[in-house]
Design a protein around this motif. Sequence first.
Motif, PDB file in Angstrom:
ATOM      1  N   ASN A 128       0.297  -1.455   0.279  1.00 19.48           N
ATOM      2  CA  ASN A 128       0.022   0.445   0.332  1.00 19.48           C
ATOM      3  C   ASN A 128       0.943   1.220  -0.024  1.00 19.48           C
ATOM      4  OD1 ASN A 128      -1.884   1.881   0.167  1.00 19.48           O
ATOM      5  ND2 ASN A 128      -2.785   0.688   2.676  1.00 19.48           N
ATOM      6  N   PHE A 129       0.511   2.215  -1.008  1.00 22.38           N
ATOM      7  CA  PHE A 129       1.058   3.444  -0.685  1.00 22.38           C
ATOM      8  C   PHE A 129       0.519   4.909  -0.927  1.00 22.38           C
ATOM      9  CE2 PHE A 129       4.199  -0.131  -3.175  1.00 22.38           C
ATOM     10  CZ  PHE A 129       5.212   0.071  -2.832  1.00 22.38           C
ATOM     11  N   VAL A 130       0.965   5.453  -0.955  1.00 23.06           N
ATOM     12  CA  VAL A 130       0.278   7.057  -0.825  1.00 23.06           C
ATOM     13  C   VAL A 130       1.346   7.843  -0.915  1.00 23.06           C
ATOM     14  CG1 VAL A 130       0.796   7.343   2.019  1.00 23.06           C
ATOM     15  CG2 VAL A 130      -0.795   8.310   0.474  1.00 23.06           C
ATOM     16  N   PHE A 131       1.035   8.403  -1.913  1.00 26.17           N
ATOM     17  CA  PHE A 131       1.655   9.437  -3.089  1.00 26.17           C
ATOM     18  C   PHE A 131       0.948  11.234  -2.119  1.00 26.17           C
ATOM     19  CE2 PHE A 131       2.524   6.368  -4.886  1.00 26.17           C
ATOM     20  CZ  PHE A 131       3.341   5.830  -5.491  1.00 26.17           C
ATOM     21  N   ILE A 132       2.178  12.781  -2.134  1.00 28.10           N
ATOM     22  CA  ILE A 132       1.257  13.443  -1.060  1.00 28.10           C
ATOM     23  C   ILE A 132       1.727  14.310  -2.529  1.00 28.10           C
ATOM     24  CG2 ILE A 132       0.664  15.300   0.670  1.00 28.10           C
ATOM     25  CD1 ILE A 132       1.275  12.544   2.281  1.00 28.10           C
ATOM     26  N   ARG A 133       0.555  15.498  -3.015  1.00 26.22           N
ATOM     27  CA  ARG A 133       1.045  16.504  -3.248  1.00 26.22           C
ATOM     28  C   ARG A 133       0.181  17.890  -2.806  1.00 26.22           C
ATOM     29  NH1 ARG A 133      -2.776  19.180  -6.947  1.00 26.22           N
ATOM     30  NH2 ARG A 133      -4.624  17.508  -7.348  1.00 26.22           N
ATOM     31  N   LYS A 176      -3.825  13.989  -1.136  1.00 26.94           N
ATOM     32  CA  LYS A 176      -3.662  12.256  -1.378  1.00 26.94           C
ATOM     33  C   LYS A 176      -4.178  11.256  -2.264  1.00 26.94           C
ATOM     34  CE  LYS A 176      -3.121  12.397   3.701  1.00 26.94           C
ATOM     35  NZ  LYS A 176      -2.866  11.551   5.463  1.00 26.94           N
ATOM     36  N   ARG A 177      -2.968  10.547  -2.811  1.00 23.75           N
ATOM     37  CA  ARG A 177      -3.345   9.161  -3.994  1.00 23.75           C
ATOM     38  C   ARG A 177      -2.962   8.103  -3.079  1.00 23.75           C
ATOM     39  NH1 ARG A 177      -3.282   9.392  -9.957  1.00 23.75           N
ATOM     40  NH2 ARG A 177      -3.751   7.643 -10.542  1.00 23.75           N
ATOM     41  N   ASN A 178      -4.004   7.323  -2.653  1.00 22.10           N
ATOM     42  CA  ASN A 178      -3.484   5.958  -2.451  1.00 22.10           C
ATOM     43  C   ASN A 178      -3.624   5.204  -3.706  1.00 22.10           C
ATOM     44  OD1 ASN A 178      -4.913   6.921   0.013  1.00 22.10           O
ATOM     45  ND2 ASN A 178      -3.147   5.377   0.803  1.00 22.10           N
ATOM     46  N   ILE A 179      -2.435   3.900  -3.707  1.00 16.63           N
ATOM     47  CA  ILE A 179      -2.322   2.733  -4.886  1.00 16.63           C
ATOM     48  C   ILE A 179      -2.108   1.596  -3.870  1.00 16.63           C
ATOM     49  CG2 ILE A 179      -0.776   2.408  -7.218  1.00 16.63           C
ATOM     50  CD1 ILE A 179      -0.612   5.317  -7.258  1.00 16.63           C
TER      51      ILE A 179
END
Length: 90
Positions: free
Chosen positions: A61-66, A75-78
């Motif tokens: 599980n990853f989270v990317f933040i801008r 946040k975008r979860n992948i």
Amino acid sequence: IKTLEIQELERVEINLSDSGVSEGYLVVGDQLRGLPIGSTLDTEKGIFYWQPGPGFIGEYNFVFIRTDEVGRNVKRNIIIHIVEGKGTHR
């Protein structure tokens, strides 16, 4: 939440379609940890690359933040589900 399924040792390239992605984390339980070995986050292009090594099987599980134009963190979860590759013997 976006979910991808790949085979063991398969390379991942995810276009986050957001220039300005500034951070990326591996989520383990309720903790944010650094991105795994073999991964790179190109913050200028907004692309996440990962070449999982042998033994990376299961769900990651990853989270990317801008930061958006008004200063809020978005946040975008992948989730990447890695399955045992064909021809892999254990």
